[in-house]
Design a protein around this motif. Structure first.
Motif, mmCIF file in Angstrom:
data_model
loop_
_atom_site.group_PDB
_atom_site.id
_atom_site.type_symbol
_atom_site.label_atom_id
_atom_site.label_comp_id
_atom_site.label_asym_id
_atom_site.label_seq_id
_atom_site.Cartn_x
_atom_site.Cartn_y
_atom_site.Cartn_z
ATOM 1 N N VAL A 407 -76.197 -51.856 -94.354
ATOM 2 C CA VAL A 407 -75.466 -52.069 -93.091
ATOM 3 C C VAL A 407 -73.971 -51.893 -93.304
ATOM 4 C CG1 VAL A 407 -74.942 -53.711 -91.257
ATOM 5 C CG2 VAL A 407 -77.265 -53.570 -92.192
ATOM 6 N N ASN A 408 -73.447 -52.509 -94.356
ATOM 7 C CA ASN A 408 -72.008 -52.391 -94.645
ATOM 8 C C ASN A 408 -71.642 -50.958 -94.986
ATOM 9 O OD1 ASN A 408 -71.254 -55.069 -94.205
ATOM 10 N ND2 ASN A 408 -71.849 -55.677 -96.288
ATOM 11 N N ASP A 409 -72.532 -50.317 -95.735
ATOM 12 C CA ASP A 409 -72.215 -48.937 -96.147
ATOM 13 C C ASP A 409 -72.291 -47.971 -94.968
ATOM 14 O OD1 ASP A 409 -71.904 -49.868 -98.696
ATOM 15 O OD2 ASP A 409 -73.919 -49.285 -99.380
ATOM 16 N N ASP A 410 -73.289 -48.163 -94.094
ATOM 17 C CA ASP A 410 -73.479 -47.219 -92.977
ATOM 18 C C ASP A 410 -72.562 -47.516 -91.795
ATOM 19 O OD1 ASP A 410 -75.414 -46.089 -94.548
ATOM 20 O OD2 ASP A 410 -77.110 -47.064 -93.514
ATOM 21 N N PHE A 411 -72.314 -48.768 -91.520
ATOM 22 C CA PHE A 411 -71.564 -49.120 -90.292
ATOM 23 C C PHE A 411 -70.209 -49.768 -90.554
ATOM 24 C CE2 PHE A 411 -76.120 -49.188 -89.302
ATOM 25 C CZ PHE A 411 -76.187 -48.339 -88.208
ATOM 26 N N SER A 469 -86.748 -60.235 -86.747
ATOM 27 C CA SER A 469 -87.196 -58.835 -86.821
ATOM 28 C C SER A 469 -87.275 -58.201 -85.441
ATOM 29 C CB SER A 469 -88.543 -58.749 -87.533
ATOM 30 O OG SER A 469 -89.550 -59.429 -86.768
ATOM 31 N N GLU A 470 -87.384 -59.033 -84.409
ATOM 32 C CA GLU A 470 -87.482 -58.509 -83.044
ATOM 33 C C GLU A 470 -86.130 -58.522 -82.321
ATOM 34 O OE1 GLU A 470 -90.377 -60.997 -81.258
ATOM 35 O OE2 GLU A 470 -92.057 -60.201 -82.447
ATOM 36 N N TYR A 471 -85.087 -59.073 -82.961
ATOM 37 C CA TYR A 471 -83.775 -59.234 -82.296
ATOM 38 C C TYR A 471 -82.951 -57.976 -82.535
ATOM 39 C CZ TYR A 471 -79.448 -61.507 -80.800
ATOM 40 O OH TYR A 471 -78.283 -61.836 -80.136
ATOM 41 N N TYR A 472 -82.522 -57.354 -81.459
ATOM 42 C CA TYR A 472 -81.779 -56.097 -81.549
ATOM 43 C C TYR A 472 -80.290 -56.398 -81.602
ATOM 44 C CZ TYR A 472 -80.327 -51.298 -80.687
ATOM 45 O OH TYR A 472 -79.749 -50.052 -80.802
ATOM 46 N N ILE A 473 -79.630 -55.786 -82.604
ATOM 47 C CA ILE A 473 -78.175 -55.971 -82.788
ATOM 48 C C ILE A 473 -77.519 -54.615 -82.679
ATOM 49 C CG2 ILE A 473 -76.357 -56.795 -84.330
ATOM 50 C CD1 ILE A 473 -78.452 -58.563 -85.687
ATOM 51 N N GLU A 474 -76.687 -54.464 -81.687
ATOM 52 C CA GLU A 474 -75.963 -53.209 -81.459
ATOM 53 C C GLU A 474 -74.842 -53.076 -82.483
ATOM 54 O OE1 GLU A 474 -75.277 -49.645 -79.676
ATOM 55 O OE2 GLU A 474 -76.843 -51.023 -79.053
ATOM 56 N N CYS A 478 -82.585 -53.592 -85.249
ATOM 57 C CA CYS A 478 -83.235 -54.807 -85.749
ATOM 58 C C CYS A 478 -83.108 -54.891 -87.258
ATOM 59 C CB CYS A 478 -84.722 -54.795 -85.346
ATOM 60 S SG CYS A 478 -84.992 -54.866 -83.557
ATOM 61 N N ILE A 479 -83.020 -56.122 -87.752
ATOM 62 C CA ILE A 479 -82.926 -56.366 -89.195
ATOM 63 C C ILE A 479 -84.092 -57.251 -89.601
ATOM 64 C CG2 ILE A 479 -80.404 -56.117 -89.249
ATOM 65 C CD1 ILE A 479 -80.261 -59.179 -89.327
ATOM 66 N N ASN A 480 -84.311 -57.338 -90.911
ATOM 67 C CA ASN A 480 -85.362 -58.194 -91.463
ATOM 68 C C ASN A 480 -84.750 -59.179 -92.444
ATOM 69 O OD1 ASN A 480 -87.511 -56.806 -90.105
ATOM 70 N ND2 ASN A 480 -87.354 -55.182 -91.649
#
Length: 537
Positions: A407-411, A469-474, A478-480
């Protein structure tokens, strides 16, 4: 600090010290000033009185000497008319001595120095030639004369007054004279003794040769006195006053005046100590009368100082306990009855409010993760210690985001922080009110669940994992998360042991594929053996 307030120079003592010092200095200054003013006034009054005494005595002595000379002159006129009449000489000699008692003895001498008449006859000087200083001086002086003191032929210390006699042709034929004894009773002694007092005052008379003609101490009559400023001044013809020391070293207040008939000076004086004795007694009476007022003033100052300092003392003592929760209430109960202390109390109340607010904020910051506003490791340890002290069982959920580095590397880290904040909110919403949610570092979170069994802890962890896992973060999506579960069912385990077991369970969840929950074996004694529950053995 409180001990230093009690033993040091506090405001109460300072006010007392300043007030007592000011009052005492004022009292002593007024007392001293009053004493000095009255002392100087008494000294000046005494000096002026003695100057007046001296002037009065000089006037009386001058009048006496003039009267004595007039008597001699009157007798001289009678004798000049019939100087060869022995009966007349004898009669006038006796009458001159007895008529006014002006002279201790009288004498009539012819120009050859032969004594023609003498009174009293007991002197046995009849028909003898004069042989003393005064009688011989009168022969050569041939004018009205007052001699210096000398020892007569009869052995008396005296002064001799004479009046010359002349016949009708103006030829000197002799003189008539009278003596004034200096060490024996005489009219001069009686005249001078009028001004002798028992309070130490006395007077003396000196002639032009600094010789004492009169003194209360008869042994000093005839003594010559030098190095005396008063005598020097009066013999110079001056009248006035002086502070001097007598021959015995006693400080005296002297008044003096010179005679006009004879080259003599009269000095009257009084010891300074005797002069000031009434003043000392007066000041003592003043002190006794003002002492009650002074004592009342000191008591009043003490009471007022206590009333003034008491609120400030209480404020000072309260200042050492500003961090206590009850300080605000204690300050409100303080009785600040005057403006300054009331303003200080209000300022302290504001300060205490700000301080306690700041302390609460600091305490919150010290126990809160600044990014997620969750409990930090310090706060977590405090809560765990409290649960163990209360012997309250609890479950530990060690949570870690799977592949968070991507996440840190991509965003970027900003989006990574957003993910952490979103997960924190989700954890808080998904847990109970009494549960503790903490971020312990990076993407790692800890959830403490008091009074939860292993089965219940596993169920809650699974539900939490599924919600994440079902929570969407813009814009990440979703993360695990992986969750390791442990707890404190056994007293022999320490906090470190429990946390370590939770980390080991989390590590197994990561190792076995992530996005799963793993339960520590020591915490699953109440679980049925179900194959779908991963257990760390």
């Amino acid at each position: 600090m409180l001990n230093s307030l009690r033993t040091g120079l506090n405001l109460h003592r300072l006010i007392l010290l300043l007030a007592f010092s000011a009052t005492l200095i004022t009292f002593l200054n007024s007392y001293y000033s009053s004493y000095q003013v009255q002392k100087q006034q008494l000294i000046n009054e005494t000096l002026n009185n003695h100057k007046a005494y001296a002037a009065k005595l000089v006037s009386a002595t001058d009048n006496f000497l003039l009267a004595a000379q007039q008597q001699l002159a009157y007798v001289g006129k009678i004798l000049e008319a019939d100087f060869n009449n022995q009966e007349l000489i004898n009669a006038e000699t006796e009458r001159l001595r007895l008529q006014t008692n002006s002279f201790n003895s009288t004498i009539i001498v012819n120009k050859k120095g032969n004594i023609l008449g003498v009174s009293p006859a007991s002197l046995n000087l009849q028909n003898l030639k004069v042989d003393s200083f005064g009688t011989k001086a009168a022969l050569s002086y041939r004018r009205p004369m007052i001699s210096e003191p000398y020892i007569s032929m009869a052995g008396n210390l005296l002064i001799f007054m004479s009046q010359p006699l002349f016949d009708k042709t103006g030829e000197f034929i002799g003189y008539v004279g009278g003596t004034l004894y200096l060490k024996r009773a005489s009219i001069l002694n009686e005249l001078l003794q009028v001004h002798y007092y028992q309070d130490g005052s006395y007077l003396y008379v000196v002639d032009e040769n600094n010789r004492l003609l009169y003194h209360p101490n008869k042994h000093r009559i005839g003594e010559q006195v030098f190095d005396n400023k008063v005598i020097e001044s009066v013999l110079s013809g001056h009248a006035g006053t002086q502070n001097v020391k007598n021959s015995q070293g006693i400080e005296m207040l002297a008044g003096y005046a010179p005679l006009s008939v004879a080259p003599w000076g009269v000095v009257t004086q009084r010891p300074l100590q005797s002069t000031l004795a009434p003043l000392d007694n007066l000041m003592w009476q003043v002190f006794l009368r003002t002492a009650p007022i002074g004592l009342f003033t000191f008591i009043l100052i003490w009471v007022l100082a206590r009333l003034i300092s008491q609120p400030l003392k209480q404020l000072a003592e309260t200042a050492s306990t500003l961090d206590r929760p009850t300080t605000s209430q204690e300050l409100k109960q303080l009785r600040s009855w005057y403006y300054e202390s009331n303003e200080l109390r209000n300022a302290m109340l504001k300060g205490v409010g700000l301080l306690q607010s700041k302390i609460g904020l600091l305490r919150q910051e010290a126990q809160t993760d600044p990014l997620t506003c969750l409990h930090n490791r310090r706060s977590l340890d405090i809560r765990l210690s409290q649960l163990m002290a209360q012997r309250c069982p609890f479950a530990v959920l060690a949570i870690d985001i799977d592949h968070f580095k991507r996440v840190n590397d991509d965003f970027g880290h900003d989006i990574g922080d957003l993910v952490l904040q979103s997960l924190a909110k989700l954890l808080v919403d998904a847990t109970r009110e009494g549960d503790v949610v903490a971020r312990t570092g990076g993407e790692e979170f800890i959830v403490i669940m008091p009074k939860v069994t292993a089965k219940r802890a596993y169920q809650l962890a699974e539900r939490l994992r599924m919600q994440v896992s079902e929570y969407y973060i813009e814009p990440v999506g979703c993360i695990n998360v992986s969750i390791g579960i442990s707890g404190w069912p056994l007293e022999q385990l320490s906090i470190e042991d429990v946390m370590k077991l939770a980390d080991q369970a989390l590590y197994k969840a990561k190792k076995t594929g992530r996005n799963r929950c793993v339960l520590d074996a020591t915490f699953c004694q109440d679980l049925p053996l179900v194959s779908e529950v991963p257990v760390l053995e």
